[in-house]
Write a protein that holds these residues in place. Structure first.
Motif, PDB file in Angstrom:
ATOM      1  N   LYS A 142      60.548 -18.840  26.381  1.00  0.00           N
ATOM      2  CA  LYS A 142      60.858 -17.888  25.318  1.00  0.00           C
ATOM      3  C   LYS A 142      61.258 -16.512  25.862  1.00  0.00           C
ATOM      4  O   LYS A 142      61.869 -15.711  25.161  1.00  0.00           O
ATOM      5  N   ASP A 143      60.946 -16.233  27.138  1.00  0.00           N
ATOM      6  CA  ASP A 143      61.235 -14.900  27.668  1.00  0.00           C
ATOM      7  C   ASP A 143      62.729 -14.567  27.669  1.00  0.00           C
ATOM      8  O   ASP A 143      63.113 -13.401  27.562  1.00  0.00           O
ATOM      9  N   VAL A 144      63.595 -15.580  27.740  1.00  0.00           N
ATOM     10  CA  VAL A 144      65.034 -15.274  27.672  1.00  0.00           C
ATOM     11  C   VAL A 144      65.396 -14.788  26.262  1.00  0.00           C
ATOM     12  O   VAL A 144      66.208 -13.878  26.099  1.00  0.00           O
ATOM     13  N   LEU A 145      64.773 -15.370  25.224  1.00  0.00           N
ATOM     14  CA  LEU A 145      65.011 -14.893  23.856  1.00  0.00           C
ATOM     15  C   LEU A 145      64.448 -13.487  23.673  1.00  0.00           C
ATOM     16  O   LEU A 145      65.057 -12.646  23.002  1.00  0.00           O
ATOM     17  N   GLU A 146      63.292 -13.227  24.285  1.00  0.00           N
ATOM     18  CA  GLU A 146      62.702 -11.881  24.200  1.00  0.00           C
ATOM     19  C   GLU A 146      63.625 -10.855  24.844  1.00  0.00           C
ATOM     20  O   GLU A 146      63.788  -9.744  24.332  1.00  0.00           O
ATOM     21  N   ALA A 147      64.251 -11.226  25.964  1.00  0.00           N
ATOM     22  CA  ALA A 147      65.201 -10.312  26.613  1.00  0.00           C
ATOM     23  C   ALA A 147      66.394 -10.048  25.695  1.00  0.00           C
ATOM     24  O   ALA A 147      66.817  -8.902  25.521  1.00  0.00           O
ATOM     25  N   LEU A 148      66.932 -11.107  25.077  1.00  0.00           N
ATOM     26  CA  LEU A 148      68.063 -10.930  24.152  1.00  0.00           C
ATOM     27  C   LEU A 148      67.657 -10.077  22.952  1.00  0.00           C
ATOM     28  O   LEU A 148      68.452  -9.295  22.432  1.00  0.00           O
ATOM     29  N   SER A 149      66.409 -10.204  22.531  1.00  0.00           N
ATOM     30  CA  SER A 149      65.960  -9.462  21.345  1.00  0.00           C
ATOM     31  C   SER A 149      65.961  -7.962  21.596  1.00  0.00           C
ATOM     32  O   SER A 149      66.075  -7.175  20.665  1.00  0.00           O
ATOM     33  N   THR A 150      65.855  -7.557  22.854  1.00  0.00           N
ATOM     34  CA  THR A 150      65.853  -6.123  23.171  1.00  0.00           C
ATOM     35  C   THR A 150      67.260  -5.613  23.481  1.00  0.00           C
ATOM     36  O   THR A 150      67.444  -4.453  23.826  1.00  0.00           O
ATOM     37  N   GLY A 151      68.245  -6.518  23.396  1.00  0.00           N
ATOM     38  CA  GLY A 151      69.619  -6.113  23.725  1.00  0.00           C
ATOM     39  C   GLY A 151      69.967  -6.375  25.175  1.00  0.00           C
ATOM     40  O   GLY A 151      71.067  -6.105  25.627  1.00  0.00           O
ATOM     41  N   ALA A 152      69.009  -6.924  25.926  1.00  0.00           N
ATOM     42  CA  ALA A 152      69.254  -7.225  27.342  1.00  0.00           C
ATOM     43  C   ALA A 152      69.557  -8.719  27.480  1.00  0.00           C
ATOM     44  O   ALA A 152      70.095  -9.334  26.573  1.00  0.00           O
ATOM     45  N   GLY A 153      69.164  -9.300  28.620  1.00  0.00           N
ATOM     46  CA  GLY A 153      69.379 -10.729  28.832  1.00  0.00           C
ATOM     47  C   GLY A 153      70.785 -11.019  29.325  1.00  0.00           C
ATOM     48  O   GLY A 153      71.599 -10.121  29.509  1.00  0.00           O
ATOM     49  N   PRO A 154      71.065 -12.297  29.536  1.00  0.00           N
ATOM     50  CA  PRO A 154      72.390 -12.671  30.043  1.00  0.00           C
ATOM     51  C   PRO A 154      73.484 -12.305  29.043  1.00  0.00           C
ATOM     52  O   PRO A 154      73.268 -12.363  27.838  1.00  0.00           O
ATOM     53  N   ARG A 155      74.650 -11.922  29.523  1.00  0.00           N
ATOM     54  CA  ARG A 155      75.766 -11.534  28.645  1.00  0.00           C
ATOM     55  C   ARG A 155      76.314 -12.749  27.910  1.00  0.00           C
ATOM     56  O   ARG A 155      76.682 -12.674  26.740  1.00  0.00           O
ATOM     57  N   LYS A 156      76.427 -13.851  28.611  1.00  0.00           N
ATOM     58  CA  LYS A 156      77.042 -15.049  28.006  1.00  0.00           C
ATOM     59  C   LYS A 156      75.982 -16.127  27.860  1.00  0.00           C
ATOM     60  O   LYS A 156      75.352 -16.520  28.848  1.00  0.00           O
ATOM     61  N   VAL A 157      75.794 -16.597  26.630  1.00  0.00           N
ATOM     62  CA  VAL A 157      74.763 -17.600  26.369  1.00  0.00           C
ATOM     63  C   VAL A 157      75.270 -18.664  25.402  1.00  0.00           C
ATOM     64  O   VAL A 157      76.125 -18.396  24.554  1.00  0.00           O
ATOM     65  N   LEU A 158      74.723 -19.865  25.551  1.00  0.00           N
ATOM     66  CA  LEU A 158      74.891 -20.914  24.561  1.00  0.00           C
ATOM     67  C   LEU A 158      73.484 -21.449  24.294  1.00  0.00           C
ATOM     68  O   LEU A 158      72.790 -21.865  25.217  1.00  0.00           O
ATOM     69  N   VAL A 159      73.059 -21.368  23.036  1.00  0.00           N
ATOM     70  CA  VAL A 159      71.717 -21.809  22.667  1.00  0.00           C
ATOM     71  C   VAL A 159      71.830 -23.126  21.920  1.00  0.00           C
ATOM     72  O   VAL A 159      72.620 -23.258  20.979  1.00  0.00           O
ATOM     73  N   SER A 160      71.031 -24.105  22.353  1.00  0.00           N
ATOM     74  CA  SER A 160      71.052 -25.398  21.659  1.00  0.00           C
ATOM     75  C   SER A 160      69.628 -25.815  21.309  1.00  0.00           C
ATOM     76  O   SER A 160      68.663 -25.397  21.947  1.00  0.00           O
ATOM     77  N   LEU A 161      69.542 -26.636  20.273  1.00  0.00           N
ATOM     78  CA  LEU A 161      68.292 -27.319  19.955  1.00  0.00           C
ATOM     79  C   LEU A 161      68.485 -28.765  20.376  1.00  0.00           C
ATOM     80  O   LEU A 161      69.450 -29.417  19.973  1.00  0.00           O
TER      81      LEU A 161
END
Length: 199
Positions: free
Chosen positions: A121-140
């Motif tokens: 979940k830490d990658v989602l937490e990073a995205l939630s703050t505006g940080a994290g990887p620039r390019k992402v594809l999220v799948s379920l």
């Protein structure tokens, strides 16, 4: 390389479904293979969006989405296995002080070819703050093959394979990804026969 060659490794390749693919979960799909070894294979479908977007997903996990560029990005149906779990395919992120080989997130698979797949979940937490990887594809969910299963599907001409191009994953509109992946082989969909044939 023949499909029955035990040394074949299709990590960081696309699997492109042939027109005769009967399984509706995989018809006209492009799958990015995160891992392929003698034990089996694991990949994510990159061209089948679900009916939810990232803003909705972040609401569900009770996080704000601090990236305006991702609000309307679809969450993908990565495959039929563990469909309640999230998988984030992204460009490699280097920690400021860590060695470049050290993943930044708690549960990350480093894929040769410059991409990573994170399930923590830490990658989602990073995205939630505006940080994290620039390019992402999220799948379920994800797609998986047991030992020898993918090789036999390749021998039956169920899939075409080509080395992956991250631009197809991150920069190509969803509805164009199948044709774009085929174009990496110099093919267009009208050239493919729906009947599997053996040379």
């Amino acid at each position: 390389m023949p499909a029955d060659d035990p040394s074949i490794n299709l990590t960081h390749h696309f699997l492109i479904a042939m027109p005769g693919m009967q399984d509706q979960a995989f018809a006209r799909s492009v799958i990015y293979l995160c891992e392929h070894s003698a034990r089996g294979a694991l990949g994510l479908v990159i061209n089948k969006p679900s009916d939810i977007d990232l803003r909705h997903l972040f609401d569900k996990v009770e996080l704000p989405l601090g990236r305006a560029d991702l609000q309307r990005t679809p969450v993908f149906q990565g495959g039929p296995v563990q469909t309640e779990r999230g998988f984030v395919l992204h460009e490699a992120v280097l920690a400021g002080s860590a060695a470049p080989t050290e993943p930044v997130y708690a549960s990350t698979m480093t894929i040769p070819g410059g991409l990573e797949m994170t399930t923590s979940k830490d990658v989602l937490e990073a995205l939630s703050t505006g940080a994290g990887p620039r390019k992402v594809l999220v799948s379920l969910g994800y797609s998986a093959w047991a030992e020898g299963q993918l090789e036999s599907e390749l021998a039956e001409n169920s899939w075409l394979t080509v080395e992956a191009d991250p631009a197809v994953i991150f920069d190509t509109p969803v509805e164009q990804r199948y044709d774009k992946a085929l174009s990496l082989l110099g093919l267009q969909s009208w050239m493919l026969s729906p009947a599997a044939g053996h040379a």
